[in-house]
Write an enzyme that holds these catalytic residues in place. Structure first.
Site, PDB file in Angstrom:
ATOM      1  N   ASN A  64      -1.100  -0.225  -1.503  1.00 33.20           N
ATOM      2  CA  ASN A  64       0.085   0.578  -1.819  1.00 33.20           C
ATOM      3  C   ASN A  64      -0.318   1.546  -2.928  1.00 33.20           C
ATOM      4  O   ASN A  64      -0.401   1.162  -4.092  1.00 33.20           O
ATOM      5  CB  ASN A  64       1.215  -0.359  -2.279  1.00 33.20           C
ATOM      6  CG  ASN A  64       2.435   0.399  -2.759  1.00 33.20           C
ATOM      7  OD1 ASN A  64       2.529   1.619  -2.596  1.00 33.20           O
ATOM      8  ND2 ASN A  64       3.381  -0.318  -3.361  1.00 33.20           N
ATOM      9  N   TRP A  65      -0.566   2.783  -2.528  1.00 28.99           N
ATOM     10  CA  TRP A  65      -1.076   3.754  -3.505  1.00 28.99           C
ATOM     11  C   TRP A  65       0.017   4.262  -4.433  1.00 28.99           C
ATOM     12  O   TRP A  65      -0.269   5.009  -5.376  1.00 28.99           O
ATOM     13  CB  TRP A  65      -1.735   4.934  -2.774  1.00 28.99           C
ATOM     14  CG  TRP A  65      -2.997   4.580  -2.036  1.00 28.99           C
ATOM     15  CD1 TRP A  65      -3.565   3.335  -1.904  1.00 28.99           C
ATOM     16  CD2 TRP A  65      -3.863   5.469  -1.314  1.00 28.99           C
ATOM     17  NE1 TRP A  65      -4.715   3.396  -1.151  1.00 28.99           N
ATOM     18  CE2 TRP A  65      -4.922   4.709  -0.773  1.00 28.99           C
ATOM     19  CE3 TRP A  65      -3.839   6.845  -1.069  1.00 28.99           C
ATOM     20  CZ2 TRP A  65      -5.942   5.270  -0.012  1.00 28.99           C
ATOM     21  CZ3 TRP A  65      -4.859   7.417  -0.304  1.00 28.99           C
ATOM     22  CH2 TRP A  65      -5.896   6.636   0.209  1.00 28.99           C
ATOM     23  N   LYS A  66       1.251   3.944  -4.135  1.00 27.97           N
ATOM     24  CA  LYS A  66       2.386   4.386  -4.965  1.00 27.97           C
ATOM     25  C   LYS A  66       2.336   5.917  -5.161  1.00 27.97           C
ATOM     26  O   LYS A  66       1.930   6.622  -4.257  1.00 27.97           O
ATOM     27  CB  LYS A  66       2.421   3.622  -6.276  1.00 27.97           C
ATOM     28  CG  LYS A  66       2.391   2.099  -6.028  1.00 27.97           C
ATOM     29  CD  LYS A  66       2.692   1.275  -7.229  1.00 27.97           C
ATOM     30  CE  LYS A  66       2.663  -0.201  -6.851  1.00 27.97           C
ATOM     31  NZ  LYS A  66       3.001  -1.084  -7.946  1.00 27.97           N
ATOM     32  N   HIS A 102      10.273  -2.508  -1.627  1.00 24.90           N
ATOM     33  CA  HIS A 102       9.440  -2.753  -2.816  1.00 24.90           C
ATOM     34  C   HIS A 102      10.343  -2.798  -4.050  1.00 24.90           C
ATOM     35  O   HIS A 102      11.328  -2.061  -4.137  1.00 24.90           O
ATOM     36  CB  HIS A 102       8.406  -1.634  -2.958  1.00 24.90           C
ATOM     37  CG  HIS A 102       7.365  -1.958  -3.971  1.00 24.90           C
ATOM     38  ND1 HIS A 102       7.596  -1.824  -5.327  1.00 24.90           N
ATOM     39  CD2 HIS A 102       6.119  -2.451  -3.855  1.00 24.90           C
ATOM     40  CE1 HIS A 102       6.512  -2.205  -5.983  1.00 24.90           C
ATOM     41  NE2 HIS A 102       5.602  -2.589  -5.118  1.00 24.90           N
ATOM     42  N   GLU A 116      10.061  -1.600  -6.848  1.00 23.18           N
ATOM     43  CA  GLU A 116      10.223  -0.312  -7.512  1.00 23.18           C
ATOM     44  C   GLU A 116      11.255   0.564  -6.798  1.00 23.18           C
ATOM     45  O   GLU A 116      11.772   1.518  -7.368  1.00 23.18           O
ATOM     46  CB  GLU A 116       8.860   0.402  -7.601  1.00 23.18           C
ATOM     47  CG  GLU A 116       7.968  -0.250  -8.635  1.00 23.18           C
ATOM     48  CD  GLU A 116       6.479  -0.038  -8.405  1.00 23.18           C
ATOM     49  OE1 GLU A 116       6.090   0.929  -7.728  1.00 23.18           O
ATOM     50  OE2 GLU A 116       5.700  -0.872  -8.897  1.00 23.18           O
ATOM     51  N   GLU A 134       6.340 -10.740  -3.697  1.00 19.67           N
ATOM     52  CA  GLU A 134       5.918  -9.975  -4.863  1.00 19.67           C
ATOM     53  C   GLU A 134       6.817 -10.296  -6.051  1.00 19.67           C
ATOM     54  O   GLU A 134       7.833  -9.600  -6.266  1.00 19.67           O
ATOM     55  CB  GLU A 134       6.009  -8.480  -4.563  1.00 19.67           C
ATOM     56  CG  GLU A 134       5.076  -8.006  -3.476  1.00 19.67           C
ATOM     57  CD  GLU A 134       4.580  -6.591  -3.753  1.00 19.67           C
ATOM     58  OE1 GLU A 134       3.363  -6.399  -3.713  1.00 19.67           O
ATOM     59  OE2 GLU A 134       5.396  -5.704  -4.042  1.00 19.67           O
ATOM     60  N   GLY A 167       1.833  -4.949 -11.517  1.00 19.79           N
ATOM     61  CA  GLY A 167       1.302  -3.982 -12.478  1.00 19.79           C
ATOM     62  C   GLY A 167       1.160  -4.519 -13.887  1.00 19.79           C
ATOM     63  O   GLY A 167       0.972  -3.754 -14.827  1.00 19.79           O
ATOM     64  N   SER A 174      -0.599  -7.788  -9.133  1.00 20.42           N
ATOM     65  CA  SER A 174      -1.834  -7.891  -9.911  1.00 20.42           C
ATOM     66  C   SER A 174      -2.980  -8.555  -9.155  1.00 20.42           C
ATOM     67  O   SER A 174      -3.806  -9.265  -9.741  1.00 20.42           O
ATOM     68  CB  SER A 174      -1.571  -8.614 -11.241  1.00 20.42           C
ATOM     69  OG  SER A 174      -0.653  -7.880 -12.035  1.00 20.42           O
TER      70      SER A 174
HETATM   71  P1  PGA Z   1      -0.142  -4.197  -8.461  1.00 19.32           P
HETATM   72  O1  PGA Z   1       1.057  -3.701  -7.515  1.00 19.32           O
HETATM   73  O2  PGA Z   1      -1.222  -4.711  -7.544  1.00 19.32           O
HETATM   74  O3  PGA Z   1      -0.552  -2.983  -9.235  1.00 19.32           O
HETATM   75  O4  PGA Z   1       0.401  -5.292  -9.320  1.00 19.32           O
HETATM   76  C1  PGA Z   1       1.425  -4.433  -6.382  1.00 19.32           C
HETATM   77  C2  PGA Z   1       2.594  -3.798  -5.703  1.00 19.32           C
HETATM   78  O5  PGA Z   1       3.416  -3.178  -6.397  1.00 19.32           O
HETATM   79  O6  PGA Z   1       2.739  -3.874  -4.477  1.00 19.32           O
END
Ligand code: PGA
Length: 270
Positions: A9-11, A95, A97, A181, A187, A227
């Site tokens: 997931n490159w966000k 997600h 976010e 998640e 993150g 993470s």
């Molecule tokens: P992260 O993000 O690996 O940077 O913790 C995972 C995600 O948000 O899917």
């Protein structure tokens, strides 16, 4: 046997030049590895670039979100059909976010905490729109730190899973990949304990079994996210219920991401 999936997931990272370079580097790095489905989820603006970069490879393309309507006056939104026309096979839905449940509101204005505003109902709409368009949803669920500390993890995850499945036919559920998640692990560098992630993922599989039967549920890949890194991937993949990762930070470094794919294939191939 379930084939592991490693989804990057490159966000909101990578312009088109960077996306091309990263996709090519990942594709080259995993070329010889068998037994792990790799999915790259760049931002919308780089989907076509990454599609071209992945041409002729076994890697799949995914988007990070979609809107449930087919077309219309929805400024800034993107439909399932637009995603399939860019070559997407997968789409991340719900997600944290996007759910507006992210544990870290912007410091300058805490009111922006729910700025993206997805909730269980919109997640369900999006899942239904995705399966109707033959996209494979990667559905994210997970608890906040405060919910974990209050002993509500299982109930929160249960509610999110059941809400995502509402109104879906059995055959559609078989197209879903859930990703557990925990929001506090995203993150932060604070990975969830592997046995605990395994336990919650088992719980998700049991919920799926109630809908599609035990044998079918055993065939569904369920991922862990939060993470994930080369330092912890082996311990995660050694858990029987964890079938791969949804990876943010480490998916932006080709070498690290390819290492995740290598370990996933090695542990599951053994
Ligand atoms: P992260 O993000 O690996 O940077 O913790 C995972 C995600 O948000 O899917």
């Amino acid at each position: 046997m379930r084939i592991p999936i490693m989804a990057g997931n490159w966000k909101m990272n990578c312009d088109n030049d960077e996306a091309w370079d990263l996709a090519v580097a990942v594709a080259d790095g995993v070329e010889e590895i068998e037994g792990c489905q790799v999915v790259l989820c760049p931002p919308f603006t780089a989907l076509s670039t990454v599609e071209e970069a992945l041409e002729g490879t076994d890697l799949a393309l995914g988007a990070q979100d979609l809107y449930w309507a087919d077309s219309g006056a929805f400024t800034g939104e993107v439909s399932a059909r637009m995603l399939t026309s860019c070559g997407c096979e997968y789409v991340i839905i719900g997600h944290s976010e996007r759910r507006g449940r992210f544990g870290k509101p912007p410091e300058d204005d805490p009111r922006l905490l729910t700025v993206f505003g997805d909730n269980d109902a919109t997640v369900n709409r999006k899942v239904r729109a995705a399966v109707a368009a033959d996209l494979l949803p990667i559905v994210c669920v997970g608890e906040l730190l405060s919910e974990r500390e209050a002993g509500q993890t299982d109930e929160v995850v249960r509610q999110q899973v059941l809400a995502a499945l509402e109104g879906l036919a059995e055959e559609d559920i078989l197209d879903l990949t859930f990703a557990y998640e925990p929001v506090w692990a995203i993150g932060t560098g604070q990975v969830c304990d592997a046995p605990e992630a395994n336990r919650v993922i088992r719980l998700i599989r049991d919920l799926l079994a109630e809908k599609v039967g035990t044998a079918e549920a055993e065939n569904l890949a369920i991922l862990y996210g939060g993470s994930v890194s080369p330092d912890n991937i082996r311990g995660l993949m050694e858990q029987p219920e964890i079938d791969g990762g949804l990876v943010g930070g480490a998916s932006l470094k080709a070498e690290a991401f390819c290492e995740l794919v290598r370990v996933a294939a090695e542990v599951r191939g053994a």
